[in-house]
Scaffold this motif. Structure first.
Motif, PDB file in Angstrom:
ATOM      1  N   MET A 192      25.674   2.331  15.360  1.00  0.00           N
ATOM      2  CA  MET A 192      25.037   0.968  15.258  1.00  0.00           C
ATOM      3  C   MET A 192      24.337   0.586  16.700  1.00  0.00           C
ATOM      4  O   MET A 192      23.282  -0.195  16.619  1.00  0.00           O
ATOM      5  CB  MET A 192      26.307   0.077  15.133  1.00  0.00           C
ATOM      6  CG  MET A 192      27.063   0.172  13.969  1.00  0.00           C
ATOM      7  SD  MET A 192      28.620  -0.639  13.721  1.00  0.00           S
ATOM      8  CE  MET A 192      28.105  -2.542  13.468  1.00  0.00           C
ATOM      9  N   LEU A 193      24.827   0.796  17.798  1.00  0.00           N
ATOM     10  CA  LEU A 193      24.305   0.330  18.943  1.00  0.00           C
ATOM     11  C   LEU A 193      23.075   0.922  19.341  1.00  0.00           C
ATOM     12  O   LEU A 193      22.081   0.500  19.609  1.00  0.00           O
ATOM     13  CB  LEU A 193      25.179   0.429  20.396  1.00  0.00           C
ATOM     14  CG  LEU A 193      26.316  -0.362  20.319  1.00  0.00           C
ATOM     15  CD1 LEU A 193      27.199   0.062  21.703  1.00  0.00           C
ATOM     16  CD2 LEU A 193      26.085  -1.797  20.253  1.00  0.00           C
ATOM     17  N   LEU A 194      22.903   2.261  18.781  1.00  0.00           N
ATOM     18  CA  LEU A 194      21.630   3.025  18.986  1.00  0.00           C
ATOM     19  C   LEU A 194      20.323   2.480  18.160  1.00  0.00           C
ATOM     20  O   LEU A 194      19.346   2.996  18.018  1.00  0.00           O
ATOM     21  CB  LEU A 194      21.831   4.578  18.761  1.00  0.00           C
ATOM     22  CG  LEU A 194      22.660   5.290  19.801  1.00  0.00           C
ATOM     23  CD1 LEU A 194      22.983   6.598  19.624  1.00  0.00           C
ATOM     24  CD2 LEU A 194      21.778   5.070  21.181  1.00  0.00           C
ATOM     25  N   GLU A 195      20.764   1.939  17.078  1.00  0.00           N
ATOM     26  CA  GLU A 195      19.875   0.893  16.137  1.00  0.00           C
ATOM     27  C   GLU A 195      19.208  -0.187  17.046  1.00  0.00           C
ATOM     28  O   GLU A 195      18.046  -0.526  16.476  1.00  0.00           O
ATOM     29  CB  GLU A 195      20.464   0.522  14.969  1.00  0.00           C
ATOM     30  CG  GLU A 195      20.991   1.821  13.978  1.00  0.00           C
ATOM     31  CD  GLU A 195      21.477   1.323  12.722  1.00  0.00           C
ATOM     32  OE1 GLU A 195      21.350   0.088  12.400  1.00  0.00           O
ATOM     33  OE2 GLU A 195      22.217   2.029  12.228  1.00  0.00           O
ATOM     34  N   MET A 196      19.657  -0.448  18.006  1.00  0.00           N
ATOM     35  CA  MET A 196      18.945  -1.589  18.783  1.00  0.00           C
ATOM     36  C   MET A 196      17.791  -1.143  19.489  1.00  0.00           C
ATOM     37  O   MET A 196      17.723   0.194  19.707  1.00  0.00           O
ATOM     38  CB  MET A 196      20.001  -2.063  19.909  1.00  0.00           C
ATOM     39  CG  MET A 196      21.286  -2.887  19.224  1.00  0.00           C
ATOM     40  SD  MET A 196      22.585  -3.113  20.414  1.00  0.00           S
ATOM     41  CE  MET A 196      21.830  -3.448  21.932  1.00  0.00           C
ATOM     42  N   ASP A 197      17.015  -1.979  19.912  1.00  0.00           N
ATOM     43  CA  ASP A 197      15.851  -1.380  20.955  1.00  0.00           C
ATOM     44  C   ASP A 197      16.335  -0.752  21.986  1.00  0.00           C
ATOM     45  O   ASP A 197      17.230  -0.939  22.839  1.00  0.00           O
ATOM     46  CB  ASP A 197      15.212  -2.749  21.535  1.00  0.00           C
ATOM     47  CG  ASP A 197      13.845  -2.573  22.145  1.00  0.00           C
ATOM     48  OD1 ASP A 197      13.004  -2.199  21.504  1.00  0.00           O
ATOM     49  OD2 ASP A 197      13.926  -2.965  23.185  1.00  0.00           O
TER      50      ASP A 197
ATOM     51  N   ALA B 131      30.970  -6.520  25.257  1.00  0.00           N
ATOM     52  CA  ALA B 131      30.628  -7.820  24.454  1.00  0.00           C
ATOM     53  C   ALA B 131      29.839  -7.219  23.185  1.00  0.00           C
ATOM     54  O   ALA B 131      30.266  -7.580  21.891  1.00  0.00           O
ATOM     55  CB  ALA B 131      29.607  -8.657  25.007  1.00  0.00           C
ATOM     56  N   LYS B 132      28.976  -6.306  23.238  1.00  0.00           N
ATOM     57  CA  LYS B 132      28.357  -5.947  22.003  1.00  0.00           C
ATOM     58  C   LYS B 132      29.350  -4.783  21.251  1.00  0.00           C
ATOM     59  O   LYS B 132      29.096  -4.894  20.140  1.00  0.00           O
ATOM     60  CB  LYS B 132      27.013  -4.706  22.474  1.00  0.00           C
ATOM     61  CG  LYS B 132      25.828  -5.414  22.729  1.00  0.00           C
ATOM     62  CD  LYS B 132      25.537  -6.269  21.330  1.00  0.00           C
ATOM     63  CE  LYS B 132      24.183  -6.803  21.544  1.00  0.00           C
ATOM     64  NZ  LYS B 132      23.838  -7.851  20.678  1.00  0.00           N
ATOM     65  N   VAL B 133      30.273  -4.208  21.926  1.00  0.00           N
ATOM     66  CA  VAL B 133      31.100  -3.486  21.089  1.00  0.00           C
ATOM     67  C   VAL B 133      32.149  -4.277  20.419  1.00  0.00           C
ATOM     68  O   VAL B 133      32.349  -3.900  19.266  1.00  0.00           O
ATOM     69  CB  VAL B 133      32.221  -2.225  22.027  1.00  0.00           C
ATOM     70  CG1 VAL B 133      33.406  -1.898  21.347  1.00  0.00           C
ATOM     71  CG2 VAL B 133      31.252  -1.340  22.755  1.00  0.00           C
ATOM     72  N   ALA B 134      32.469  -5.354  20.888  1.00  0.00           N
ATOM     73  CA  ALA B 134      33.162  -6.386  20.221  1.00  0.00           C
ATOM     74  C   ALA B 134      32.405  -6.910  19.251  1.00  0.00           C
ATOM     75  O   ALA B 134      33.075  -7.241  17.957  1.00  0.00           O
ATOM     76  CB  ALA B 134      33.825  -7.551  21.143  1.00  0.00           C
ATOM     77  N   GLU B 135      31.159  -7.041  19.351  1.00  0.00           N
ATOM     78  CA  GLU B 135      30.365  -7.661  18.229  1.00  0.00           C
ATOM     79  C   GLU B 135      30.503  -6.712  17.174  1.00  0.00           C
ATOM     80  O   GLU B 135      30.491  -7.027  15.891  1.00  0.00           O
ATOM     81  CB  GLU B 135      29.008  -8.030  18.801  1.00  0.00           C
ATOM     82  CG  GLU B 135      28.090  -8.739  17.860  1.00  0.00           C
ATOM     83  CD  GLU B 135      26.826  -9.285  18.503  1.00  0.00           C
ATOM     84  OE1 GLU B 135      25.930  -8.875  17.629  1.00  0.00           O
ATOM     85  OE2 GLU B 135      26.692  -9.375  19.599  1.00  0.00           O
TER      86      GLU B 135
END
Length: 80
Positions: free
Chosen positions: A24-29, A45-49
């Motif tokens: 999921m995070l790798l889909e970010m910019d 914070a991003k992992v929690a989100e």
């Protein structure tokens, strides 16, 4: 390459969902991902989100499956 660096960090925060969350995070910019690699607080914070998104989707899928099961009727489908 980003994933190889990101995965172990995510795994420390949530070992059970590390692969899914990393994806999921790798889909970010790419610049945002680089920021996550440099900032443990931002990563946390991003992992929690991401985990909240996964929980929400799981609840929706469970609710949808329960609604589908509740709508099934065995009348007319019984073999005598």
């Amino acid at each position: 390459m980003l994933g190889e660096n990101l995965y172990p960090l995510v795994e420390q925060l949530d070992p059970d969902a590390a692969a899914k969350v990393t994806g999921m995070l790798l889909e970010m910019d790419q610049t945002e991902v680089l920021h996550l690699l440099e900032s443990p607080e931002a990563l946390k914070a991003k992992v929690a989100e991401a985990m909240e998104v996964l929980r929400t989707v799981a609840r929706q899928q469970a609710g949808g499956a329960a609604d589908h099961l509740a709508s099934l009727s065995l009348k007319g489908n019984l073999v005598s």
